[in-house]
Design a protein around this motif. Structure first.
Motif, PDB file in Angstrom:
ATOM      1  N   TYR A  87      -6.933   2.114  -4.643  1.00  0.00           N
ATOM      2  CA  TYR A  87      -5.622   1.646  -5.096  1.00  0.00           C
ATOM      3  C   TYR A  87      -5.209   2.271  -6.432  1.00  0.00           C
ATOM      4  O   TYR A  87      -4.036   2.554  -6.649  1.00  0.00           O
ATOM      5  N   LYS A 100     -10.748   0.250  -0.234  1.00  0.00           N
ATOM      6  CA  LYS A 100     -10.131  -0.884   0.453  1.00  0.00           C
ATOM      7  C   LYS A 100      -9.991  -0.570   1.946  1.00  0.00           C
ATOM      8  O   LYS A 100      -9.764   0.566   2.333  1.00  0.00           O
ATOM      9  N   ASN A 135       3.247  -0.432   1.475  1.00  0.00           N
ATOM     10  CA  ASN A 135       2.388  -1.006   0.437  1.00  0.00           C
ATOM     11  C   ASN A 135       2.078  -2.474   0.687  1.00  0.00           C
ATOM     12  O   ASN A 135       1.548  -3.155  -0.181  1.00  0.00           O
TER      13      ASN A 135
END
Length: 195
Positions: A87, A100, A135
């Motif tokens: 991220y 992630k 997102n």
């Protein structure tokens, strides 16, 4: 070998690639990757170690599928679309333990030059427009476009926009397949096939 592989491609030892898959020019598949049957990996595709790709996926040219990304069956990745797995990357800070998970569910399409920020789930048969930046999670059957991606409609499993509001109570039948789609609140369900 039960799959087709161009001479310029590199498939590391240990990689699993299913029957009928096609690995095109300048592809690199890392040793830990698991790729299903009848998958097409276009020119200059990279597949990381901790990647799972389901049957019948199409990954077009210049796409990198990095660690911690899973594509279920029948996912389409358009040319030069982008996945991330960190991220907040920095060149001088090691963050491999912060990767992630990203999940793209069955039948979803990711348009050319779209970007999927790590840590999201894209629902079944969702459609991400070309150049969109995802997102946050995308609902099943949702059509999203823009930067950041915003839902503007609903898509059928056939890949056509459905004449439905974004939310409420409504129903429509796909003119191509006869599948009925029922909108309840802000969730769409394929209910039956009439033909």
């Amino acid at each position: 070998m039960t799959y087709q592989c161009h001479d310029s491609a590199i498939v590391d030892d240990g990689a699993e690639i299913g029957e009928g898959s096609r690995v095109w020019h300048f592809v690199h598949v890392c040793g830990g990757a698991r790729i299903g049957k009848n998958v097409s990996l276009g020119q200059n595709v990279f597949i990381g170690n901790k990647v799972v790709i389901g049957d019948n996926c199409k990954i077009q040219n210049n796409v990198s599928v990095y660690d911690n990304i899973q594509l279920e069956e029948g996912v389409f990745c358009g040319p030069s679309m982008v996945f991330t797995n960190v991220y907040n990357p920095r060149a001088q800070i090691e963050r491999k333990n912060e990767y992630k998970e990203t999940l793209v569910k069955k039948g979803a399409s990711l348009g050319a030059n779209s970007t999927v920020i790590c840590g999201v789930t894209i629902g079944e048969y969702a459609f991400v427009g070309a150049g969109a930046v995802v997102n946050r999670d995308v609902a099943a059957y949702a059509l999203v476009v823009g930067v950041p991606a915003k839902q503007i409609g609903w898509m059928s499993e056939y890949g056509e926009q459905l004449d439905l509001p974004l939310e409420g109570e409504a129903q429509v039948t796909c003119e191509y397949t006869g599948t009925c789609y029922a909108l309840r609140g802000n969730t769409l369900h394929a209910t039956s096939t009439q033909r």
